[in-house]
Design a protein around this motif. Structure first.
Motif, PDB file in Angstrom:
ATOM      1  N   GLY A   1       0.821  -1.200   0.000  1.00 47.30           N
ATOM      2  CA  GLY A   1       0.000   0.000   0.000  1.00 47.30           C
ATOM      3  C   GLY A   1       0.859   1.255   0.000  1.00 47.30           C
ATOM      4  N   THR A   2       0.505   2.229  -0.846  1.00 48.33           N
ATOM      5  CA  THR A   2       1.189   3.519  -0.896  1.00 48.33           C
ATOM      6  C   THR A   2       0.148   4.621  -1.078  1.00 48.33           C
ATOM      7  N   GLN A   3       0.594   5.856  -0.934  1.00 48.65           N
ATOM      8  CA  GLN A   3      -0.301   7.000  -1.073  1.00 48.65           C
ATOM      9  C   GLN A   3       0.009   7.767  -2.360  1.00 48.65           C
TER      10      GLN A   3
ATOM     11  N   GLY B   1      -1.059   5.321   5.634  1.00 53.63           N
ATOM     12  CA  GLY B   1      -1.270   4.273   4.650  1.00 53.63           C
ATOM     13  C   GLY B   1      -2.445   3.401   5.019  1.00 53.63           C
TER      14      GLY B   1
ATOM     15  N   TYR C   1      -5.245   6.301  -1.967  1.00 53.39           N
ATOM     16  CA  TYR C   1      -4.319   5.207  -1.677  1.00 53.39           C
ATOM     17  C   TYR C   1      -4.286   4.201  -2.822  1.00 53.39           C
TER      18      TYR C   1
END
Length: 206
Positions: free
Chosen positions: A32-34, A123, A40
């Motif tokens: 998971g990243t932003q 996140g 997201y």
């Protein structure tokens, strides 16, 4: 000592793509990243592992992907380990982006994925996994062909209670009652629910 010059051994050209010519066991995680717009992104990865015995975790990604660019830009990423029952959800996180030529391109399928907020970093996780890591970017190693290795320092670890190894429960029972998801690149997966103790030699130390 025998050599590899046997009729039952096939020699592949290492200058040509070869990883998809055979199967091997790998984990399946969802990173998971932003994004730049504060939304997201989730993406499945299988070239991933702890980086040694300390609190470092790494995965392979290409700089062409949002996951790489987001992690390097924000300095954080999350890792979710899905259960076998979540293989379809993990697959959905690999769906292609759509959108105009200019402006942000999005993964509509992400709107269908259940997410849970991380506790220590900005996140999200894939909800209902069994293991969750919150990581701060430590370094990235580029120019591994077209790919890079991203390494994070693990700042928080969350484990589903039933998947935690505890002294009053046999290890084989932990896995039997909480099966693990394995990915066999490039196109298969397996559920691991039966295991055997590894026969370490006497005096073995990690």
């Amino acid at each position: 000592m025998d050599t590899l010059e046997h009729d039952d051994i096939v020699h592949l050209d290492p200058e040509q793509p070869f990883w998809e010519r055979f199967y091997m066991v790998a984990p399946l995680i969802v990173v998971g990243t932003q994004n730049e717009d504060n939304s997201y992104n989730l993406a499945p990865k299988h070239m991933a592992a702890p980086m040694g015995w300390d609190n470092y975790f790494g995965f392979v990604c290409t700089p062409r992907h949002k996951t790489y660019r987001n992690a390097v830009r924000t300095g954080v990423f999350t890792v979710s380990y899905p259960k076998p029952s979540q293989v379809v959800l993990a697959s959905l996180s690999a769906s292609p982006r759509v959108g105009a030529t200019e402006g942000p391109r999005r993964k509509p399928a992400l709107n269908q994925l259940p997410m849970r907020a991380a506790a220590e970093v900005d996140g999200v996780f894939l909800e209902d996994g069994y293991l969750f890591l919150e990581c701060e970017m430590e370094r990235h190693v580029d120019d591994l062909g077209e790919n890079s290795l991203l390494i994070g320092a693990v700042k928080a670890v969350h484990v589903e209670k039933d998947a935690l190894r505890v002294s009053d429960k046999e290890n084989e029972a932990v896995i039997r009652d909480n099966p693990l998801l394995a990915y066999l690149p490039p196109d298969r997966y397996a559920t691991i629910d039966e295991t055997n103790a590894f026969p370490f030699p006497a005096g073995f130390e990690k």
